[in-house]
Motif scaffolding. Structure first.
Motif, mmCIF file in Angstrom:
data_model
loop_
_atom_site.group_PDB
_atom_site.id
_atom_site.type_symbol
_atom_site.label_atom_id
_atom_site.label_comp_id
_atom_site.label_asym_id
_atom_site.label_seq_id
_atom_site.Cartn_x
_atom_site.Cartn_y
_atom_site.Cartn_z
ATOM 1 N N ALA A 25 0.651 -1.178 -0.163
ATOM 2 C CA ALA A 25 0.256 0.089 0.265
ATOM 3 C C ALA A 25 0.820 1.406 -0.052
ATOM 4 O O ALA A 25 0.475 2.329 -0.536
ATOM 5 N N THR A 26 2.059 1.117 0.673
ATOM 6 C CA THR A 26 2.891 2.174 0.760
ATOM 7 C C THR A 26 3.724 2.471 -0.511
ATOM 8 O O THR A 26 3.724 3.823 -1.067
ATOM 9 N N ILE A 27 4.204 1.531 -1.335
ATOM 10 C CA ILE A 27 4.673 1.624 -2.516
ATOM 11 C C ILE A 27 3.861 1.792 -3.717
ATOM 12 O O ILE A 27 4.149 2.674 -4.649
ATOM 13 N N SER A 28 2.692 1.284 -3.765
ATOM 14 C CA SER A 28 1.672 1.315 -4.818
ATOM 15 C C SER A 28 0.409 1.437 -4.479
ATOM 16 O O SER A 28 -0.361 0.222 -4.416
ATOM 17 N N PRO A 29 -0.363 2.502 -3.902
ATOM 18 C CA PRO A 29 -1.336 2.712 -3.277
ATOM 19 C C PRO A 29 -2.694 2.223 -4.153
ATOM 20 O O PRO A 29 -3.394 1.800 -3.608
ATOM 21 N N ASP A 30 -2.191 2.503 -5.301
ATOM 22 C CA ASP A 30 -3.469 2.283 -6.355
ATOM 23 C C ASP A 30 -3.462 0.999 -6.935
ATOM 24 O O ASP A 30 -4.455 0.663 -7.450
#
Length: 408
Positions: A25-30
């Motif tokens: 979620a931090t690296i790629s929230p979408d």
């Protein structure tokens, strides 16, 4: 052995249940679901290969200190380095490589550790000992989730998990009664062709081993479909805020663990006394399916609490008794670790398939216009479908246990 399994499972499930999801979620929230599915799926594929391979290597080890201990120590050192890589990961690539390395070394530890049980424990005591080890594994899951959820940051969570893993490995390293391979049982010279062929165990020659593999695969598929997306289910299905969700996952995991601990050793010992295994395994699979059904239909916090307790009771019985059952259908005593590794593919392969299957269901439902992330406002068709699939896999696995003939 108990402390060692507690450490291994802390090292596995802190990342699986919390840290990897938060990192995705931090690296790629979408694209958090897709990233988590990729990392867990590829990591589990690595686990699928490494568990039987390291088991076979430990079967062939001829050191005087024993054939299991060297792999436990090497695995602990490698796992620590892998968790350091994950603590520093800031991209999907590094995160993926770090988790794959962790799976390699954790499986080296686990394959050797579990083979030590049938090495040293008589059949009539394996339900009890399997239960005690399962309790340690369950506490390890809770400890891993607690460490990951309460340390305040992703990097700190990985570092704390690393320290716990090493500390809990130390007593086994110092006090292990590992058995050296007898001189008259030394393996033949290593040949890659025969080594690879040894992993094929003919279902025709060993049908009970094959049915034990299939039933474990299905029950574990149901369990992993139910648990690997738990953090996202709590957020998107139950409507819990992202800040509160890790704490709620910890509550559910703790309830699951308490129920597991209460049932595991009791039913493992009961199975030893009766000399019967299948009836316990069958009903534990059915009850596990009921827990998934509660999650599918209820989709409220009280229903999730009930489901966690029911699933804990079911999986506690299953873990203890099914392990004892499996040790009784292993084809060759001199290749226990390798054969247990083949069985453990039925644990690891569902970790590959479950996130892919659950992720695909959620994507298909979302693309078709169905509800997925309701945030607690309504019934999520996506997560409802995911947990119905979990129910079907668990029940089918329990039914097929009846095909095993050589175990009561």
């Amino acid at each position: 052995m108990t402390l060692l399994n507690l450490g291994i499972y802390s090292g596995w499930f802190g990342p699986i249940q919390v840290l990897l999801a938060e990192q995705a979620a931090t690296i790629s929230p979408d694209r958090k679901e897709a990233v988590l599915s990729l990392v867990l799926g590829v990591g589990a594929a690595v686990s699928t290969i490494c568990n039987p391979v390291f088991g076979a290597f430990s079967d062939r080890t001829t050191l005087r200190r024993g054939r299991r201990l060297p792999w436990v120590l090497a695995g602990a050192a490698g796992s620590a380095l892998s968790l350091l890589v994950l603590a520093a990961a800031e991209s999907v690539t590094v995160m993926l490589l770090g988790w794959c390395a962790a799976q390699v070394f954790l499986n080296a530890m686990y394959a050797a550790a579990m083979a030590a049980i049938p090495d040293q424990v008589p059949v009539a005591r394996r339900g009890l000992i399997g239960g005690l080890v399962a309790i340690a594994q369950t506490i390890g899951i809770v400890a891993g989730v607690a460490i990951a959820g309460l340390t305040g940051s992703i990097a700190t969570g990985y570092l704390a998990t690393l320290v716990v893993l090493l500390l809990l490995t130390l007593p086994y390293a110092l006090g292990s009664r590992d058995l050296a391979l007898p001189a008259d049982h030394r393996p033949p010279p290593f040949a890659i062709g025969s080594f690879v062929r040894s992993f094929w165990i003919s279902p025709r020659e060993h049908p009970d081993f094959a049915w034990a593999w299939i039933t474990r695969f299905l029950v574990n598929l149901g369990n992993y479909v139910a648990t690997l997306y738990l953090l996202f289910y709590v957020i998107d299905g139950l409507g819990v805020s992202e800040d509160d969700a890790p704490g709620r996952v910890l509550v559910l995991t703790a309830l699951y663990a308490v129920a597991t601990i209460v049932t595991t050793a009791v039913f493992g010992h009961w199975s030893d006394r009766l000399g019967r295994r299948k009836v316990f395994v069958i009903w534990s699979g059915v009850v596990s399916g009921v827990a998934s059904l509660i999650l599918a239909v209820g989709q409220t916090w009280p229903a999730a609490v009930v489901a966690a307790i029911v699933l804990g009771c079911a999986f506690g019985i299953y873990t203890a008794v099914d392990f004892a059952l499996i040790t009784q259908v292993l084809p060759r005593a001199e290749e226990r670790a390798k054969d247990l590794g083949v069985i453990n593919i039925a644990n690891a392969l569902p970790q590959v398939l479950a996130p892919v299957l659950a992720g695909a269901i959620l994507v298909v439902v979302r693309e078709a216009g169905g509800s997925v992330a309701t945030r607690g406002d309504g019934w999520s068709l996506g997560y409802g479908t995911v947990y119905l699939v979990s129910f079907a896999a668990s029940v089918l696995g329990s039914v097929l246990v009846t095909r095993i003939r050589s175990v009561a």
